[in-house]
Design a protein around this motif. Structure first.
Motif, mmCIF file in Angstrom:
data_model
loop_
_atom_site.group_PDB
_atom_site.id
_atom_site.type_symbol
_atom_site.label_atom_id
_atom_site.label_comp_id
_atom_site.label_asym_id
_atom_site.label_seq_id
_atom_site.Cartn_x
_atom_site.Cartn_y
_atom_site.Cartn_z
ATOM 1 N N ILE A 105 0.856 -1.189 0.000
ATOM 2 C CA ILE A 105 0.000 0.000 0.000
ATOM 3 C C ILE A 105 0.889 1.234 0.000
ATOM 4 N N ASP A 106 0.634 2.145 -0.947
ATOM 5 C CA ASP A 106 1.404 3.383 -1.019
ATOM 6 C C ASP A 106 1.018 4.253 0.185
ATOM 7 N N PRO A 107 1.987 4.626 1.032
ATOM 8 C CA PRO A 107 1.630 5.368 2.246
ATOM 9 C C PRO A 107 1.117 6.779 1.955
ATOM 10 N N ASP A 108 1.415 7.312 0.757
ATOM 11 C CA ASP A 108 0.938 8.666 0.441
ATOM 12 C C ASP A 108 -0.463 8.637 -0.146
ATOM 13 N N THR A 109 -0.649 7.782 -1.166
ATOM 14 C CA THR A 109 -1.954 7.781 -1.854
ATOM 15 C C THR A 109 -2.926 6.770 -1.237
ATOM 16 N N LEU A 110 -2.398 5.832 -0.437
ATOM 17 C CA LEU A 110 -3.170 4.717 0.150
ATOM 18 C C LEU A 110 -3.693 3.753 -0.925
ATOM 19 N N GLU A 111 -3.122 3.861 -2.145
ATOM 20 C CA GLU A 111 -3.523 2.941 -3.226
ATOM 21 C C GLU A 111 -2.778 1.612 -3.066
ATOM 22 N N PRO A 112 -3.489 0.505 -3.259
ATOM 23 C CA PRO A 112 -2.811 -0.790 -3.124
ATOM 24 C C PRO A 112 -2.299 -1.300 -4.460
ATOM 25 N N ARG A 113 -1.362 -2.198 -4.405
ATOM 26 C CA ARG A 113 -1.068 -3.071 -5.534
ATOM 27 C C ARG A 113 -0.885 -4.458 -4.952
ATOM 28 N N PHE A 114 -1.204 -5.453 -5.748
ATOM 29 C CA PHE A 114 -1.175 -6.805 -5.180
ATOM 30 C C PHE A 114 -0.834 -7.830 -6.255
ATOM 31 N N ARG A 115 -0.561 -9.016 -5.788
ATOM 32 C CA ARG A 115 -0.336 -10.139 -6.706
ATOM 33 C C ARG A 115 -1.307 -11.257 -6.361
ATOM 34 N N ILE A 116 -1.674 -12.036 -7.389
ATOM 35 C CA ILE A 116 -2.565 -13.170 -7.124
ATOM 36 C C ILE A 116 -1.818 -14.473 -7.428
ATOM 37 N N ILE A 117 -2.242 -15.530 -6.774
ATOM 38 C CA ILE A 117 -1.623 -16.840 -7.020
ATOM 39 C C ILE A 117 -1.914 -17.249 -8.464
ATOM 40 N N GLY A 118 -0.872 -17.650 -9.172
ATOM 41 C CA GLY A 118 -1.038 -18.058 -10.570
ATOM 42 C C GLY A 118 -0.487 -17.030 -11.538
ATOM 43 N N SER A 119 -0.168 -15.827 -11.044
ATOM 44 C CA SER A 119 0.400 -14.792 -11.913
ATOM 45 C C SER A 119 1.655 -14.232 -11.253
ATOM 46 N N GLU A 120 2.656 -13.958 -12.082
ATOM 47 C CA GLU A 120 3.906 -13.397 -11.556
ATOM 48 C C GLU A 120 3.852 -11.874 -11.509
ATOM 49 N N ARG A 121 2.783 -11.289 -12.044
ATOM 50 C CA ARG A 121 2.753 -9.823 -12.184
ATOM 51 C C ARG A 121 2.035 -9.163 -11.015
ATOM 52 N N TRP A 122 2.490 -7.942 -10.701
ATOM 53 C CA TRP A 122 1.760 -7.117 -9.740
ATOM 54 C C TRP A 122 0.575 -6.491 -10.461
ATOM 55 N N SER A 123 -0.421 -6.085 -9.679
ATOM 56 C CA SER A 123 -1.667 -5.600 -10.281
ATOM 57 C C SER A 123 -1.488 -4.306 -11.069
ATOM 58 N N ASP A 124 -0.370 -3.567 -10.842
ATOM 59 C CA ASP A 124 -0.165 -2.344 -11.622
ATOM 60 C C ASP A 124 0.784 -2.576 -12.799
ATOM 61 N N GLU A 125 1.064 -3.827 -13.121
ATOM 62 C CA GLU A 125 1.982 -4.117 -14.228
ATOM 63 C C GLU A 125 1.203 -4.537 -15.477
ATOM 64 N N ASP A 126 1.851 -4.294 -16.634
ATOM 65 C CA ASP A 126 1.235 -4.704 -17.902
ATOM 66 C C ASP A 126 0.990 -6.207 -17.898
#
Ligand code: FES
Length: 688
Positions: free
Chosen positions: A436-457
């Motif tokens: 979680i970005d401490p400034d914007t409080l926006e999250p990014r996450f990963r799910i099982i089965g994918s190597e990518r973070w949620s903000d990645e292409d």
């Protein structure tokens, strides 16, 4: 040094055991190993036909040991060894230790095929070598033909050969084998292979099976029966090689998710115990079928098995009513190691196959914790080691070679995703990592089965296939810790509603606020209740750990081991930020995977490890958290993140924690305000 040796005799060092001694030139290497107590397999009794006694000479100068070892210091291959090489193929560099003799100083490697992968699914596993000394051995003997003038029975002449060639005196022979002896002896010209079980030195050895001719393979089972999953390995007892592994859900789940609901099921249903015993045994049989099919092995070649389980699973597997384990004083029907046969348990194996269950430590700390202790060995080292197996009931062991204490703590199912609004078991699509970005409080996450973070292409494509379905246990730890680090929740675990004006992620939910982690279908939020559930679970665990630290008189631990599947996925940093575990150098916090399964494997392959854990368990002091009046205060302190009173200096040096509240913020004396404290005390009582 051996009794008959002198200082001029060659020095022989065996690896990996490091045992060494001097032996006269001409001593067979196998004999040298035996005299030093180094276990080298042999089925044929030195006839150079089984190939099980292979060793490798290490060449070079071993200054530390004062040995220059060379292939010239072992005898050249003789006719027997050459014949074996021609017929059976001896790998490059390998020698048959029954034929090769000592000619000079040697460093001899006894190859250990038993390199156990610690079953960590997605992290690099540290491999572990287990030296072998199994309870079941195969012994080939050539029996004298019958003689009218010496009317000794066939079995008696067979026993005489076992005594002469193998030093096995008067083994017990079950009645079912007697009718087989004569036919088996005559089938391959009076040569037979006998499986002998000899676990404790003081016990009488027993013949388990008999085959005509040279029978050159036998297997064992190492099995960890968990409340949720059962993991089973098929292992060669002669080489230690893991032939196949399989796992399955524990079918008892249909009778109750957690241990106490299964105990209740037994109490409420007259046939409940039988139903659960058959369910778990059927599941084990299913896994035996599976590993045998995968390894191309007949179940008839399984001669030994080791099982580990928590106390309730242990009792149900053995057909024992676990009701007593559901209430104080949590009496085990049996706490010592259990020895029985696979047949008595209705399990698929050779009719003579034996079974060994490790001892249980206490009514809530089972044979699985004993196996994990055997694997990680707090009792074998000087440093203060904390070993934690996080499940619905966390098992905690703390100690070193001087003293070991153990307890369990009722963490409940929150760490496994239950009791959490968007919680789920680890499965494809489950959120497993969160930032979680401490400034914007926006999250990014990963799910099982994918190597990518949620903000990645590419994540959107992965998510379209897998779905974003919920939060698994490791991510629950992370998301709550990240919410704390970014100021969304206070150290007391309250979601700060004032931030709703700053971020659309903070959403009202009745009289409290939630954090919106993923606005999809389903909508994934972390609610105030979720945070409370995690606080309760982590406070119960930490209070149990602190209680053990107090018993040991230590303010900190040197090293922490997380056992179990859940531990493999927790990031130690977040576990510590949350205050799940005590302050420690982060580099000293390690996940060790299925340590209980590895401990079972150790007990299967080396009977010395059985004695080691039997002795250790008698020395482990059991602490019953429910009876400790101090537990409640430790629990209340541990509700805060990371803790209301403990300072966590090492964590603070590694991670920037939000500033702690001034004492006046919580009632003026550093304690929670009276209203909040009484609520937390109620929670503490609930957790107990
Ligand atoms: Fe069998 Fe050496 S003991 S080949």
């Amino acid at each position: 040094m051996t009794a008959s040796s002198n200082l001029k005799d060659p020095l022989v060092l065996f690896m990996p055991s490091g045992k060494r001694g001097r032996f006269p030139v001409g001593t067979p290497v196998l004999d040298a190993a035996r005299q030093l107590g180094v276990y080298v397999e042999s089925v044929c009794g030195g006839r150079a036909t089984c190939g099980r006694c292979q060793v490798e000479v290490q060449e070079g100068s071993f200054a530390k040991h004062g040995i220059v070892s060379s292939c010239d210091h072992i005898s050249p291959k003789g006719p027997k060894e050459e014949r074996y090489e021609r017929v059976r193929d001896l790998p490059e560099g390998r020698r048959l230790s029954c034929s090769a003799t000592v000619q000079g100083d040697l460093v001899v490697d006894v190859p250990q095929d038993t390199v156990v992968n610690a079953q960590v699914v997605r992290k690099a596993a540290s491999d572990r070598v287990i030296e072998r000394n199994p309870a079941v051995r195969l012994c080939y003997v050539e029996v004298d033909e019958p003689d009218m003038h010496k009317p000794l029975g066939d079995l008696d002449r067979l026993k005489a050969m076992l005594a002469r060639d193998w030093g096995i005196d008067d083994p017990a022979v079950p009645l079912r084998l007697l009718p087989l002896v004569q036919k088996t002896l005559r089938k391959e010209g009076w040569g037979v292979t006998v499986a002998v079980h000899h676990d404790e030195d003081t016990a009488r050895p027993e013949i388990l099976a008999i085959w005509p001719g040279l029978h050159n393979e036998t297997y064992g089972i190492a099995c960890d029966i968990g409340s949720t999953t059962i993991a089973l390995h098929l292992v060669s007892l002669l080489s230690g090689r893991v032939v196949a592994s399989a796992g399955a859900s524990n079918p008892q789940i249909r009778f109750g998710e957690d241990l106490m609901s299964r105990v209740s099921y037994v109490m409420m249903n007259p046939d409940g115990r039988e139903a659960m015993t058959s369910a778990v045994r059927e599941a084990v049989n299913g896994l035996i079928d599976k590993v045998c099919a995968e390894g191309g092995v007949s179940a008839d070649d399984i001669l030994d098995a080791v099982f580990v389980a928590n106390p309730v699973m242990h009792h149900l597997f053995l057909g024992i009513d676990p009701t007593e384990l559901g209430q104080a004083p949590f009496a085990l029907a049996v706490s010592g190691a259990v020895r029985t046969s696979m047949a008595e348990l209705g399990l698929k194996a050779n009719e003579g196959a034996r079974t060994y269950l490790l001892p249980c430590i206490a009514g809530h700390v089972g044979a699985d914790a004993a196996a994990a202790t055997l694997c990680e060995g707090p009792h074998r080292q000087e440093r203060m080691m904390l070993l934690v197996d996080v499940g619905t009931n966390a098992e905690i062991v703390l100690g070193n070679s001087a003293r070991v204490v153990a307890a369990s703590s009722p963490t409940g199912p929150a760490f496994e995703g239950a009791e959490i609004s968007s919680g789920q078991r680890a499965a494809p699509g489950a959120i497993e990592r969160v930032r979680i970005d401490p400034d914007t409080l926006e999250p990014r996450f990963r799910i099982i089965g994918s190597e990518r973070w949620s903000d990645e292409d590419g994540f959107a494509e992965d998510a379209a296939t897998l779905g974003v379905t919920g939060i698994c246990g490791s991510a629950i730890i992370e998301v709550v810790a990240e919410m704390y680090l970014s100021g969304i929740v206070s150290e007391d675990g309250v979601v700060d509603g004032a931030l709703a004006g700053k971020s659309p992620r903070i959403v009202p939910n009745g009289r409290t606020f939630s954090y919106l982690l993923h606005d999809g279908s389903p909508r994934i939020t972390v609610t105030q209740n979720d945070i409370r559930a995690i606080q309760l679970a982590k406070a119960a665990l930490y209070a149990g750990i602190r209680l053990l630290m107090e018993k040991q008189g230590v303010a900190e631990v040197d090293t922490i081991r997380f056992a179990g599947a859940f531990g493999s996925f927790i990031d130690p940093k977040y576990a510590m930020v949350l205050g799940l575990i005590p302050d420690c150098d982060l580099a000293e916090v390690k996940a060790v995977g299925n340590a209980a399964g590895t401990g079972a494997m150790m007990a299967l392959l080396n009977r010395g490890h059985r004695r080691e854990i039997e002795e250790t368990v008698t020395r482990i002091e059991k602490i019953e958290t429910a009876l400790e009046p101090h537990f409640q205060q430790l629990f209340v302190n541990a509700m805060a993140m990371p803790n209301k009173v403990d300072p966590f200096p090492k964590l603070t040096a590694a991670v920037k924690l939000p500033p702690r509240k001034a004492a006046s913020d919580d009632g003026g004396d550093g304690d929670p305000a009276p209203r909040r404290r009484s609520r937390e005390e109620r929670m503490a009582r609930r957790a107990r």
